[in-house]
Scaffold this motif. Structure first.
Motif, PDB file in Angstrom:
ATOM      1  N   ARG A  57       2.524  -0.140   2.811  1.00 44.83           N
ATOM      2  CA  ARG A  57       1.793   0.901   3.833  1.00 44.83           C
ATOM      3  C   ARG A  57       2.512   2.053   4.209  1.00 44.83           C
ATOM      4  O   ARG A  57       1.981   3.155   4.414  1.00 44.83           O
ATOM      5  CB  ARG A  57       1.456  -0.036   5.016  1.00 44.83           C
ATOM      6  CG  ARG A  57       0.285  -1.023   4.630  1.00 44.83           C
ATOM      7  CD  ARG A  57      -0.280  -1.647   5.918  1.00 44.83           C
ATOM      8  NE  ARG A  57       0.568  -2.644   6.635  1.00 44.83           N
ATOM      9  CZ  ARG A  57       0.766  -3.784   6.461  1.00 44.83           C
ATOM     10  NH1 ARG A  57      -0.221  -4.211   5.774  1.00 44.83           N
ATOM     11  NH2 ARG A  57       1.773  -4.659   7.252  1.00 44.83           N
ATOM     12  N   TYR A  60       2.956   4.570   1.501  1.00 44.45           N
ATOM     13  CA  TYR A  60       1.620   5.380   1.063  1.00 44.45           C
ATOM     14  C   TYR A  60       1.246   6.404   2.289  1.00 44.45           C
ATOM     15  O   TYR A  60       0.755   7.646   1.869  1.00 44.45           O
ATOM     16  CB  TYR A  60       0.550   4.277   1.078  1.00 44.45           C
ATOM     17  CG  TYR A  60       0.142   4.105  -0.254  1.00 44.45           C
ATOM     18  CD1 TYR A  60       1.179   3.322  -0.955  1.00 44.45           C
ATOM     19  CD2 TYR A  60      -1.304   4.128  -0.847  1.00 44.45           C
ATOM     20  CE1 TYR A  60       0.935   2.818  -2.466  1.00 44.45           C
ATOM     21  CE2 TYR A  60      -1.415   3.703  -2.103  1.00 44.45           C
ATOM     22  CZ  TYR A  60      -0.476   2.973  -2.836  1.00 44.45           C
ATOM     23  OH  TYR A  60      -0.878   2.402  -4.137  1.00 44.45           O
ATOM     24  N   LYS A  61       1.697   6.003   3.526  1.00 44.33           N
ATOM     25  CA  LYS A  61       1.146   7.024   4.556  1.00 44.33           C
ATOM     26  C   LYS A  61       2.267   8.030   4.488  1.00 44.33           C
ATOM     27  O   LYS A  61       1.897   9.220   4.926  1.00 44.33           O
ATOM     28  CB  LYS A  61       1.720   6.346   5.988  1.00 44.33           C
ATOM     29  CG  LYS A  61       0.802   7.074   7.110  1.00 44.33           C
ATOM     30  CD  LYS A  61      -0.560   7.504   6.900  1.00 44.33           C
ATOM     31  CE  LYS A  61      -0.992   7.954   8.272  1.00 44.33           C
ATOM     32  NZ  LYS A  61      -2.327   8.473   8.233  1.00 44.33           N
ATOM     33  N   GLU A  62       3.672   7.788   4.566  1.00 40.70           N
ATOM     34  CA  GLU A  62       4.585   8.828   4.466  1.00 40.70           C
ATOM     35  C   GLU A  62       4.600   9.928   3.110  1.00 40.70           C
ATOM     36  O   GLU A  62       4.793  10.912   3.359  1.00 40.70           O
ATOM     37  CB  GLU A  62       6.258   8.429   4.495  1.00 40.70           C
ATOM     38  CG  GLU A  62       6.194   7.490   6.087  1.00 40.70           C
ATOM     39  CD  GLU A  62       6.302   8.443   7.097  1.00 40.70           C
ATOM     40  OE1 GLU A  62       6.846   9.557   7.084  1.00 40.70           O
ATOM     41  OE2 GLU A  62       5.938   8.085   8.261  1.00 40.70           O
ATOM     42  N   PHE A  64       1.864  10.262   0.888  1.00 42.28           N
ATOM     43  CA  PHE A  64       0.750  10.542   0.224  1.00 42.28           C
ATOM     44  C   PHE A  64      -0.258  10.671   1.386  1.00 42.28           C
ATOM     45  O   PHE A  64      -1.461  11.052   0.795  1.00 42.28           O
ATOM     46  CB  PHE A  64       0.155   9.536  -0.985  1.00 42.28           C
ATOM     47  CG  PHE A  64       1.344   9.259  -1.784  1.00 42.28           C
ATOM     48  CD1 PHE A  64       1.996  10.301  -2.649  1.00 42.28           C
ATOM     49  CD2 PHE A  64       1.725   7.753  -2.008  1.00 42.28           C
ATOM     50  CE1 PHE A  64       3.230   9.787  -3.618  1.00 42.28           C
ATOM     51  CE2 PHE A  64       2.569   7.562  -2.803  1.00 42.28           C
ATOM     52  CZ  PHE A  64       3.172   8.307  -3.726  1.00 42.28           C
ATOM     53  N   ASP A  65       0.148  10.246   2.582  1.00 36.74           N
ATOM     54  CA  ASP A  65      -0.972  10.458   3.757  1.00 36.74           C
ATOM     55  C   ASP A  65      -2.194   9.618   3.184  1.00 36.74           C
ATOM     56  O   ASP A  65      -3.511  10.240   3.376  1.00 36.74           O
ATOM     57  CB  ASP A  65      -1.371  11.771   3.885  1.00 36.74           C
ATOM     58  CG  ASP A  65      -1.900  11.932   5.336  1.00 36.74           C
ATOM     59  OD1 ASP A  65      -1.890  11.018   6.044  1.00 36.74           O
ATOM     60  OD2 ASP A  65      -2.709  12.871   5.353  1.00 36.74           O
ATOM     61  N   LEU A  66      -1.817   8.351   2.602  1.00 36.08           N
ATOM     62  CA  LEU A  66      -3.033   7.478   2.198  1.00 36.08           C
ATOM     63  C   LEU A  66      -2.857   6.071   2.976  1.00 36.08           C
ATOM     64  O   LEU A  66      -1.688   5.740   3.178  1.00 36.08           O
ATOM     65  CB  LEU A  66      -2.949   7.323   0.725  1.00 36.08           C
ATOM     66  CG  LEU A  66      -3.389   8.513  -0.256  1.00 36.08           C
ATOM     67  CD1 LEU A  66      -3.149   8.089  -1.617  1.00 36.08           C
ATOM     68  CD2 LEU A  66      -4.797   8.827   0.104  1.00 36.08           C
ATOM     69  N   ASN A  67      -4.097   5.608   3.058  1.00 38.90           N
ATOM     70  CA  ASN A  67      -3.801   4.229   3.803  1.00 38.90           C
ATOM     71  C   ASN A  67      -3.796   3.040   2.617  1.00 38.90           C
ATOM     72  O   ASN A  67      -4.612   3.033   1.752  1.00 38.90           O
ATOM     73  CB  ASN A  67      -5.107   4.110   4.767  1.00 38.90           C
ATOM     74  CG  ASN A  67      -4.937   4.803   5.998  1.00 38.90           C
ATOM     75  OD1 ASN A  67      -3.954   4.831   6.491  1.00 38.90           O
ATOM     76  ND2 ASN A  67      -6.175   5.294   6.242  1.00 38.90           N
ATOM     77  N   TYR A  68      -2.779   2.294   2.531  1.00 44.31           N
ATOM     78  CA  TYR A  68      -2.773   1.221   1.610  1.00 44.31           C
ATOM     79  C   TYR A  68      -3.596   0.090   2.115  1.00 44.31           C
ATOM     80  O   TYR A  68      -3.297  -0.343   2.977  1.00 44.31           O
ATOM     81  CB  TYR A  68      -1.042   0.777   1.352  1.00 44.31           C
ATOM     82  CG  TYR A  68      -0.999  -0.230   0.409  1.00 44.31           C
ATOM     83  CD1 TYR A  68      -0.789  -0.124  -0.919  1.00 44.31           C
ATOM     84  CD2 TYR A  68      -1.091  -1.558   0.954  1.00 44.31           C
ATOM     85  CE1 TYR A  68      -0.693  -0.939  -1.878  1.00 44.31           C
ATOM     86  CE2 TYR A  68      -0.717  -2.827   0.016  1.00 44.31           C
ATOM     87  CZ  TYR A  68      -0.803  -2.396  -1.519  1.00 44.31           C
ATOM     88  OH  TYR A  68      -0.469  -3.235  -2.294  1.00 44.31           O
ATOM     89  N   GLN A  81       2.569  10.333  -8.738  1.00 44.64           N
ATOM     90  CA  GLN A  81       2.707   9.849  -7.454  1.00 44.64           C
ATOM     91  C   GLN A  81       3.271   8.054  -7.516  1.00 44.64           C
ATOM     92  O   GLN A  81       4.103   7.754  -6.903  1.00 44.64           O
ATOM     93  CB  GLN A  81       1.350   9.752  -6.719  1.00 44.64           C
ATOM     94  CG  GLN A  81       0.975  10.845  -6.083  1.00 44.64           C
ATOM     95  CD  GLN A  81      -0.526  11.141  -5.611  1.00 44.64           C
ATOM     96  OE1 GLN A  81      -1.421  10.355  -6.025  1.00 44.64           O
ATOM     97  NE2 GLN A  81      -0.875  11.783  -4.455  1.00 44.64           N
TER      98      GLN A  81
END
Length: 359
Positions: A57, A60-62, A64-68, A81
């Protein structure tokens, strides 16, 4: 831009921000850096089991700015990625100054720090394989005495510059075995041209999956081809044991580093070790430094490859002549029948791979 500059630029895409790794480790365990280095190495490995979702988590956030959400979430990432993500997880879970991490599944109680050197780990793998073979198939184990066994052990590391690599650890004899396999395949195809074609049952539904039924078309020489391939495989199997003995007796300590980068394999590093005596001097906690200490030019491998290639080529040509003159294709060897059933998507994936990598 030169080839070396292009290579460095590609590697820089997977170079880490150490501060980000440090923040993550503190988030997992605020007292992590109060432990000794040895204690940290043990803890890092445990984090994979105890904090994997938290690590995923965070990254992913740091990154790719995505929510795992789950492991299925990884499909959203591009190849680049995924490689960057793997570089960071290697920095979190790996041990020693190069964040060495075995890429193959290990049980929860596995601790790489219990093996001081590459030799200690390799010997344990050898003994496990020997005992398993003897239990499951008595008499099938061919290598009675321990020789360096490194058999394509997959790993991940960060080099001295902090650059990420997928690694394959191999003994010198097994590296040459692979090279001979490629030479064998090309030469046999020249002598008896052949190709895989769909068999009568290929792709049919069976037990919730689809049947894998590919057969070899050698224009009527299928039996001769099978015999030639069989003799060649036996030759290589015997030859690798002879090479094991040759390199085991050698007093030279040698490590060969073969690095390459392409879109299929990413940054990759083959670490080839000549014998057990060398492996005794390679520590996981300092693997790059120790390998560099015994580094030898890869041209030495090319000399050995040329020597073994000549022997294999002569053997195959002699066997081909004998088979074409004396082999009776009507004598059929007894074989155990086997049917391979695969998931429907697997057949499509294999077909795409064949199309993608055809020359």
């Amino acid at each position: 831009m030169t080839n070396n500059q292009e290579y460095d630029a590609q590697l820089s895409d997977y170079r880490l921000e150490k501060s980000l790794v440090k923040r993550l480790l503190i988030a997992i365990d605020p007292l992590f850096f109060s432990n000794t280095e040895s204690e940290q190495n043990v803890l890092r490995q445990k984090f994979y089991w105890s904090h994997e979702k938290q690590v995923n988590r965070f990254l992913y956030k740091e990154l790719f700015d995505l929510n795992y959400q789950s492991s299925d979430n990884e499909e959203e990432l591009s190849d680049g990625q995924i490689r960057l993500f793997n570089a960071y997880t290697t920095a979190v879970y790996g041990v020693g100054e190069n964040s060495f991490r075995l890429n193959e599944f290990q049980p929860k109680d596995f601790d790489l720090t219990n093996y001081p050197t590459l030799y200690d780990y390799d010997l344990s793998v050898f003994e496990y394989q020997r005992q398993t073979f003897e239990k499951e198939s008595p008499g099938s184990w061919k290598q009675n005495d321990y020789r360096l066994y490194l058999n394509h052990d997959w790993a991940r590391i960060l080099d001295s510059n902090g650059d990420f690599y997928y690694v394959t650890l191999m003994s010198l004899s097994r590296y040459l075995y692979d090279e001979l396999e490629n030479i064998e395949s090309e030469l046999i195809d020249q002598l008896i041209p052949h190709q895989l074609v769909d068999g009568p049952n290929h792709g049919k539904n069976s037990e919730g999956g689809m049947i894998w039924d590919m057969i070899t078309d050698a224009c009527g020489l299928e039996a001769q081809l099978e015999e030639l391939e069989s003799r060649s495989r036996k030759y290589r199997s015997k030859r690798v044991l002879m090479l094991d003995d040759e390199f085991h007796r050698s007093k030279e300590k040698a490590v060969y580093s073969i690095k390459y980068f392409d879109e299929r394999h990413s940054p990759h590093w083959n670490i080839v070790v000549n014998n057990a005596a060398t492996a005794k001097n390679i520590r996981f906690q300092h693997i790059v430094k120790d390998c560099q200490k015994y580094s030898q030019p890869v041209e030495q491998i090319e000399v050995l490859k040329s020597r073994e290639s000549e022997k294999l080529t002569q053997f195959i040509r002699e066997q081909y002549q004998d088979i074409m003159e004396n082999f009776n294709p009507k004598v059929v060897k007894m074989k155990k029948k086997m049917q391979v059933v695969m998931s429907p998507g697997a057949l499509d994936d294999i077909a795409r791979l064949n199309n993608d990598y055809e020359p």
